[in-house]
Design a protein around this motif. Structure first.
Motif, PDB file in Angstrom:
ATOM      1  N   CYS A  35      63.437 -40.943 -26.466  1.00 31.32           N
ATOM      2  CA  CYS A  35      64.461 -41.995 -26.559  1.00 31.32           C
ATOM      3  C   CYS A  35      63.797 -43.322 -26.214  1.00 31.32           C
ATOM      4  O   CYS A  35      63.220 -43.452 -25.128  1.00 31.32           O
ATOM      5  CB  CYS A  35      65.598 -41.690 -25.596  1.00 31.32           C
ATOM      6  SG  CYS A  35      66.643 -43.130 -25.331  1.00 31.32           S
ATOM      7  N   MET A  40      64.931 -45.996 -25.175  1.00 33.94           N
ATOM      8  CA  MET A  40      65.531 -46.737 -24.066  1.00 33.94           C
ATOM      9  C   MET A  40      65.393 -46.020 -22.724  1.00 33.94           C
ATOM     10  O   MET A  40      65.452 -46.651 -21.678  1.00 33.94           O
ATOM     11  CB  MET A  40      67.004 -47.012 -24.362  1.00 33.94           C
ATOM     12  CG  MET A  40      67.159 -48.045 -25.469  1.00 33.94           C
ATOM     13  SD  MET A  40      68.842 -48.204 -26.009  1.00 33.94           S
ATOM     14  CE  MET A  40      69.500 -49.269 -24.752  1.00 33.94           C
ATOM     15  N   CYS A  41      65.220 -44.685 -22.755  1.00 33.31           N
ATOM     16  CA  CYS A  41      65.159 -43.923 -21.496  1.00 33.31           C
ATOM     17  C   CYS A  41      63.962 -44.330 -20.647  1.00 33.31           C
ATOM     18  O   CYS A  41      64.102 -44.593 -19.462  1.00 33.31           O
ATOM     19  CB  CYS A  41      65.087 -42.430 -21.780  1.00 33.31           C
ATOM     20  SG  CYS A  41      66.718 -41.680 -21.918  1.00 33.31           S
ATOM     21  N   CYS A  61      69.901 -39.706 -28.066  1.00 32.36           N
ATOM     22  CA  CYS A  61      69.996 -39.654 -26.603  1.00 32.36           C
ATOM     23  C   CYS A  61      71.477 -39.753 -26.223  1.00 32.36           C
ATOM     24  O   CYS A  61      72.138 -40.715 -26.615  1.00 32.36           O
ATOM     25  CB  CYS A  61      69.210 -40.799 -25.995  1.00 32.36           C
ATOM     26  SG  CYS A  61      69.487 -40.984 -24.231  1.00 32.36           S
ATOM     27  N   HIS A 102      72.072 -43.220 -24.086  1.00 29.35           N
ATOM     28  CA  HIS A 102      71.951 -44.538 -24.708  1.00 29.35           C
ATOM     29  C   HIS A 102      72.503 -44.610 -26.136  1.00 29.35           C
ATOM     30  O   HIS A 102      72.489 -45.690 -26.735  1.00 29.35           O
ATOM     31  CB  HIS A 102      70.485 -44.976 -24.703  1.00 29.35           C
ATOM     32  CG  HIS A 102      69.926 -45.077 -23.308  1.00 29.35           C
ATOM     33  ND1 HIS A 102      69.078 -44.140 -22.780  1.00 29.35           N
ATOM     34  CD2 HIS A 102      70.146 -45.999 -22.340  1.00 29.35           C
ATOM     35  CE1 HIS A 102      68.780 -44.479 -21.543  1.00 29.35           C
ATOM     36  NE2 HIS A 102      69.410 -45.597 -21.248  1.00 29.35           N
TER      37      HIS A 102
HETATM   38 ZN   LIG Z   1      68.031 -42.580 -23.583  1.00 32.31          ZN
END
Ligand SMILES: [Zn+2]
Ligand SMILES: [Zn+2]
Length: 445
Positions: A139, A141-142, A165, A168
């Protein structure tokens, strides 16, 4: 906390008394797996990578030199484990790999919860084959939102069915390196930590800036259901095949309006397979199970536990794997093999069978003569290629040696590497050339 005396005996002889002592208490640091009981619980290989990093050794060394002594499996045949392309199947479940690795890690660290870092506890309950993603994804953004020391690779990202995800709501992206090949690090200098690009060492895969695409509601539903299941498994919950079978019967009845087998066409699954799952002949696959759960409008975890209440119907249908192409006529196949035999590139039998879209063993059975001719041609091409490469290595090495001699330097592996970037280590094709040049230098003296 890490114990230094345990670390000291990592690479010592296997039979030393200290080693025996260490084996009893668990020789490796007892790192606690991240995210136990949560949807983002880390995977087994993620744990292994973090453990290797904590000890300051490479993943290969940890597996081959330390974990091997805790298992009857010869881990040396897993060479280049860290660059192994199918590690997601270990994280989900592959009996020949997940179980030995898990057991060896469990013994070496003494951390019992390691047994929960895969889908192994679901064996016999659902069909665990073909559940893992063929490519590693993450992901975008993770990794940005998690502190560096808590970065791990969740099991969830290795499930083939999961494409986004759940936190997100963005699609997972394949972690292919976006940098030019000239910026890649050599195999021996690569860092194997979750979130770090193996090819160029970029943190949080910054080398790979693919666009962040929003996930659809169906994708989010699948991700959430899968995350809930992982949270239950990693929390130590066990499921029984019988209660899942009962759940399937009830769901199929709901979907089919009282006629369980009508559910097959509604969910896009095979009727004969549904019959098998209902009668316990074989365990149900993850994808058709999700299709049934979606059509019945219930929660996967409730079904696994044997009690569920209808909520909201989700528009997700099962689509089976595409069928293989129709078998080609034998004359046509023979013609194509003949063309391959005349090819100056001398393709291997495997390459030809992939090109023709049929199995390698089938091809060998049908056309043994042509296949043996292909093998002979391929082998002679390969050995001539090897000879060519060896000759190139000799001429390259003699040029390097000449430069070193004129600079008054000794011809050693280190100097050759510094001078030219050629690593003439053990087993490399430069090894013999280096020896020859070194002997030549001695004769001249
Ligand atoms: Zn994420
Ligand atoms: Zn990269």
């Amino acid at each position: 906390m890490p114990n230094i005396s345990r670390d000291a005996c990592l690479f010592e002889g296997l039979d030393s008394p200290e080693r025996e002592d260490a084996r009893r208490v668990g020789a490796l640091y007892d790192l606690i797996p991240q995210g136990l009981g949560e949807g983002h619980c880390e995977s087994l290989v993620s744990y292994l990578r973090r453990l290797a990093f904590a000890h300051g050794v490479s993943v290969d060394d940890l597996v081959i030199k330390v974990l091997s002594s805790y298992s009857s499996v010869d881990f040396a045949i897993w060479r280049h484990f860290s660059t192994w392309s199918r590690r997601s199947s270990i994280n989900i479940y592959t009996p020949q790999r997940t179980v030995p690795l898990r057991d060896a890690l469990l013994q070496a660290t003494g951390v019992q919860s390691l047994g929960l870092l895969s889908f192994a506890t679901l064996e016999g309950v659902i069909d665990l084959s073909r559940m893992s993603s063929a490519i590693e994804r993450y992901c975008p953004m993770c990794d940005d939102s998690v502190p560096f020391d808590q970065v791990s690779h969740p099991m969830l990202w290795d499930l083939k069915m999961v494409s986004c995800c759940p936190v997100h709501a963005v699609r997972l992206v394949p972690n292919t390196c976006g940098k030019d090949i000239s910026e890649h690090r050599s195999r021996w200098c690569r860092i194997h930590l979750p979130g770090v690009c193996v090819k160029c060492g970029a943190l949080a895969y910054r080398c790979n800036r693919q666009p962040q695409l929003p996930a659809t509601s169906t994708e989010m539903w699948i991700a959430r259901q899968s995350a809930a299941l992982i949270a239950a498994i990693s929390g130590g919950e066990r499921f029984s095949a019988n209660s899942l079978r009962e759940g399937i019967v009830s769901m199929a009845s709901v979907v089919g309006g009282g006629y369980p087998f009508r559910a097959a066409s509604q969910c896009g699954i095979n009727k004969a397979r549904l019959h098998d799952w209902i009668h316990g002949v074989r365990p149900i696959g993850y994808s058709p199970l999700l299709a049934l759960v979606a059509a019945a409008g219930v929660d996967l975890l409730d079904v696994m536990r044997g009690a569920f209440e209808p909520k909201e119907v989700i528009g997700f249908r099962y689509s089976s794997c595409p069928r293989r192409k129709q078998t080609q006529a034998s004359d046509e196949l023979r013609q194509k093999i003949q063309t391959a035999l005349d090819d100056p590139d001398c393709p291997s039998v495997t390459a030809v069978s992939a090109l023709l879209g049929c199995d390698r063993s089938t091809l060998k059975k049908l056309y043994p003569l042509e296949c043996s001719q292909l093998v002979v041609k391929w082998q002679s091409k390969r050995s001539s290629d090897t000879r060519k490469r060896r000759a190139e290595a000799f001429s390259e090495m003699s040029a390097i040696a000449e430069t070193l001699r004129s600079a008054g330097k000794e011809i050693t592996v280190r100097n050759v590497w510094i001078q030219s970037g050629v690593l003439a280590g053990k087993g490399s094709r430069y090894e013999a050339a280096l020896r020859v040049e070194r002997d030549k230098g001695r004769e001249d003296l």
